[in-house]
Design a protein around this motif. Structure first.
Motif, PDB file in Angstrom:
ATOM      1  N   ALA A 292       0.839  -1.205   0.000  1.00 47.44           N
ATOM      2  CA  ALA A 292       0.000   0.000   0.000  1.00 47.44           C
ATOM      3  C   ALA A 292       0.874   1.256   0.000  1.00 47.44           C
ATOM      4  CB  ALA A 292      -0.930   0.000   1.206  1.00 47.44           C
ATOM      5  N   ILE A 293       1.952   1.242   0.769  1.00 48.52           N
ATOM      6  CA  ILE A 293       2.832   2.411   0.848  1.00 48.52           C
ATOM      7  C   ILE A 293       3.512   2.669  -0.487  1.00 48.52           C
ATOM      8  CG2 ILE A 293       4.952   3.322   1.890  1.00 48.52           C
ATOM      9  CD1 ILE A 293       4.029   1.892   4.507  1.00 48.52           C
ATOM     10  N   VAL A 294       4.077   1.627  -1.110  1.00 48.72           N
ATOM     11  CA  VAL A 294       4.761   1.851  -2.388  1.00 48.72           C
ATOM     12  C   VAL A 294       3.768   2.237  -3.481  1.00 48.72           C
ATOM     13  CG1 VAL A 294       6.796   0.483  -1.807  1.00 48.72           C
ATOM     14  CG2 VAL A 294       4.899  -0.621  -2.983  1.00 48.72           C
ATOM     15  N   SER A 295       2.548   1.733  -3.378  1.00 49.64           N
ATOM     16  CA  SER A 295       1.506   2.146  -4.318  1.00 49.64           C
ATOM     17  C   SER A 295       1.180   3.627  -4.122  1.00 49.64           C
ATOM     18  CB  SER A 295       0.251   1.286  -4.122  1.00 49.64           C
ATOM     19  OG  SER A 295      -0.804   1.752  -4.934  1.00 49.64           O
ATOM     20  N   ASN A 296       1.123   4.063  -2.878  1.00 48.99           N
ATOM     21  CA  ASN A 296       0.863   5.475  -2.585  1.00 48.99           C
ATOM     22  C   ASN A 296       1.987   6.362  -3.100  1.00 48.99           C
ATOM     23  OD1 ASN A 296      -1.512   4.749  -1.356  1.00 48.99           O
ATOM     24  ND2 ASN A 296      -0.735   4.956   0.731  1.00 48.99           N
ATOM     25  N   ILE A 297       3.213   5.892  -2.968  1.00 45.24           N
ATOM     26  CA  ILE A 297       4.351   6.656  -3.491  1.00 45.24           C
ATOM     27  C   ILE A 297       4.183   6.855  -4.992  1.00 45.24           C
ATOM     28  CG2 ILE A 297       6.837   6.546  -3.983  1.00 45.24           C
ATOM     29  CD1 ILE A 297       7.127   5.158  -1.212  1.00 45.24           C
ATOM     30  N   ARG A 298       3.853   5.785  -5.702  1.00 45.33           N
ATOM     31  CA  ARG A 298       3.668   5.881  -7.153  1.00 45.33           C
ATOM     32  C   ARG A 298       2.533   6.846  -7.495  1.00 45.33           C
ATOM     33  NH1 ARG A 298       0.017   3.927 -10.176  1.00 45.33           N
ATOM     34  NH2 ARG A 298      -0.622   2.344  -8.691  1.00 45.33           N
ATOM     35  N   LYS A 299       1.406   6.734  -6.784  1.00 45.46           N
ATOM     36  CA  LYS A 299       0.248   7.591  -7.071  1.00 45.46           C
ATOM     37  C   LYS A 299       0.574   9.067  -6.847  1.00 45.46           C
ATOM     38  CE  LYS A 299      -3.108   4.019  -6.009  1.00 45.46           C
ATOM     39  NZ  LYS A 299      -4.038   3.495  -5.002  1.00 45.46           N
ATOM     40  N   ILE A 300       1.277   9.365  -5.758  1.00 41.72           N
ATOM     41  CA  ILE A 300       1.649  10.757  -5.490  1.00 41.72           C
ATOM     42  C   ILE A 300       2.668  11.246  -6.521  1.00 41.72           C
ATOM     43  CG2 ILE A 300       2.803  12.298  -3.853  1.00 41.72           C
ATOM     44  CD1 ILE A 300      -0.028  11.655  -3.043  1.00 41.72           C
ATOM     45  N   ARG A 301       3.613  10.384  -6.877  1.00 42.48           N
ATOM     46  CA  ARG A 301       4.596  10.760  -7.902  1.00 42.48           C
ATOM     47  C   ARG A 301       3.881  11.111  -9.204  1.00 42.48           C
ATOM     48  NH1 ARG A 301       6.399   8.234 -12.075  1.00 42.48           N
ATOM     49  NH2 ARG A 301       5.802   6.140 -11.404  1.00 42.48           N
TER      50      ARG A 301
ATOM     51  N   ALA B 216       2.868  10.739   7.429  1.00 44.36           N
ATOM     52  CA  ALA B 216       1.610  10.115   7.854  1.00 44.36           C
ATOM     53  C   ALA B 216       0.657   9.925   6.679  1.00 44.36           C
ATOM     54  CB  ALA B 216       0.944  10.957   8.941  1.00 44.36           C
ATOM     55  N   ASP B 217       0.683  10.852   5.726  1.00 44.03           N
ATOM     56  CA  ASP B 217      -0.190  10.744   4.557  1.00 44.03           C
ATOM     57  C   ASP B 217       0.243   9.607   3.644  1.00 44.03           C
ATOM     58  OD1 ASP B 217      -1.698  12.871   5.451  1.00 44.03           O
ATOM     59  OD2 ASP B 217      -0.710  14.339   4.162  1.00 44.03           O
ATOM     60  N   ILE B 218       1.539   9.441   3.452  1.00 41.16           N
ATOM     61  CA  ILE B 218       2.041   8.427   2.517  1.00 41.16           C
ATOM     62  C   ILE B 218       1.771   7.017   3.041  1.00 41.16           C
ATOM     63  CG2 ILE B 218       4.453   8.009   3.184  1.00 41.16           C
ATOM     64  CD1 ILE B 218       3.610   8.984  -0.325  1.00 41.16           C
ATOM     65  N   ILE B 219       1.694   6.873   4.366  1.00 41.08           N
ATOM     66  CA  ILE B 219       1.426   5.539   4.908  1.00 41.08           C
ATOM     67  C   ILE B 219      -0.065   5.298   5.119  1.00 41.08           C
ATOM     68  CG2 ILE B 219       3.703   5.273   5.920  1.00 41.08           C
ATOM     69  CD1 ILE B 219       2.520   5.928   8.628  1.00 41.08           C
ATOM     70  N   SER B 220      -0.872   6.301   4.792  1.00 43.81           N
ATOM     71  CA  SER B 220      -2.324   6.141   4.861  1.00 43.81           C
ATOM     72  C   SER B 220      -2.781   5.181   3.777  1.00 43.81           C
ATOM     73  CB  SER B 220      -3.006   7.493   4.657  1.00 43.81           C
ATOM     74  OG  SER B 220      -4.396   7.341   4.509  1.00 43.81           O
ATOM     75  N   THR B 221      -3.819   4.437   4.061  1.00 40.77           N
ATOM     76  CA  THR B 221      -4.329   3.498   3.061  1.00 40.77           C
ATOM     77  C   THR B 221      -5.267   4.167   2.067  1.00 40.77           C
ATOM     78  OG1 THR B 221      -6.073   2.816   4.596  1.00 40.77           O
ATOM     79  CG2 THR B 221      -4.084   1.451   4.507  1.00 40.77           C
ATOM     80  N   ASP B 222      -5.705   5.390   2.341  1.00 42.51           N
ATOM     81  CA  ASP B 222      -6.649   6.060   1.454  1.00 42.51           C
ATOM     82  C   ASP B 222      -6.011   7.288   0.816  1.00 42.51           C
ATOM     83  OD1 ASP B 222      -8.903   6.722   0.047  1.00 42.51           O
ATOM     84  OD2 ASP B 222     -10.100   7.286   1.781  1.00 42.51           O
ATOM     85  N   ILE B 223      -4.994   7.064   0.019  1.00 40.85           N
ATOM     86  CA  ILE B 223      -4.246   8.168  -0.573  1.00 40.85           C
ATOM     87  C   ILE B 223      -5.097   8.956  -1.577  1.00 40.85           C
ATOM     88  CG2 ILE B 223      -3.187   6.979  -2.544  1.00 40.85           C
ATOM     89  CD1 ILE B 223      -1.360   9.355  -0.146  1.00 40.85           C
TER      90      ILE B 223
END
Length: 89
Positions: free
Chosen positions: A11-20, A68-75
């Motif tokens: 979930a965290i690496v997916s959030n990184i990709r989505k924010i990128r 805290a946002d990047i480790i959230s499950t609801d990015i």
């Protein structure tokens, strides 16, 4: 079957990709900022490489997002909220 830790890491690496992608940054750009190769960065996003806390903090600084946002499950909700804040400025 994966552990809860494995699922959270995905979930965290997916959030990184989505924010990128939200920031319109390329993998090359982040890799350069992190002083690693694009291939090494790609492995982080794919979950093939472990990510250290210091590297995660550096990524959040580059992406201009709170840890805290990047480790959230609801990015997606966080992105929508930040877009609304930006529009209100």
């Amino acid at each position: 079957m994966g552990t809860i830790g494995d699922l959270k890491t995905k979930a965290i690496v997916s959030n990184i990709r989505k924010i990128r992608e939200f920031r319109n940054y390329t993998q090359d750009y982040l890799a350069a900022k992190l002083q690693i190769s694009q291939n090494a960065y790609s492995k982080i996003e794919l979950g093939y490489s472990s990510i250290t806390l210091s590297r995660l903090v550096k990524i959040t600084e580059i992406l201009e997002i709170e840890l805290a946002d990047i480790i959230s499950t609801d990015i997606e909700e966080i992105i929508r909220f930040k877009l609304l804040l930006k529009q209100a400025e």
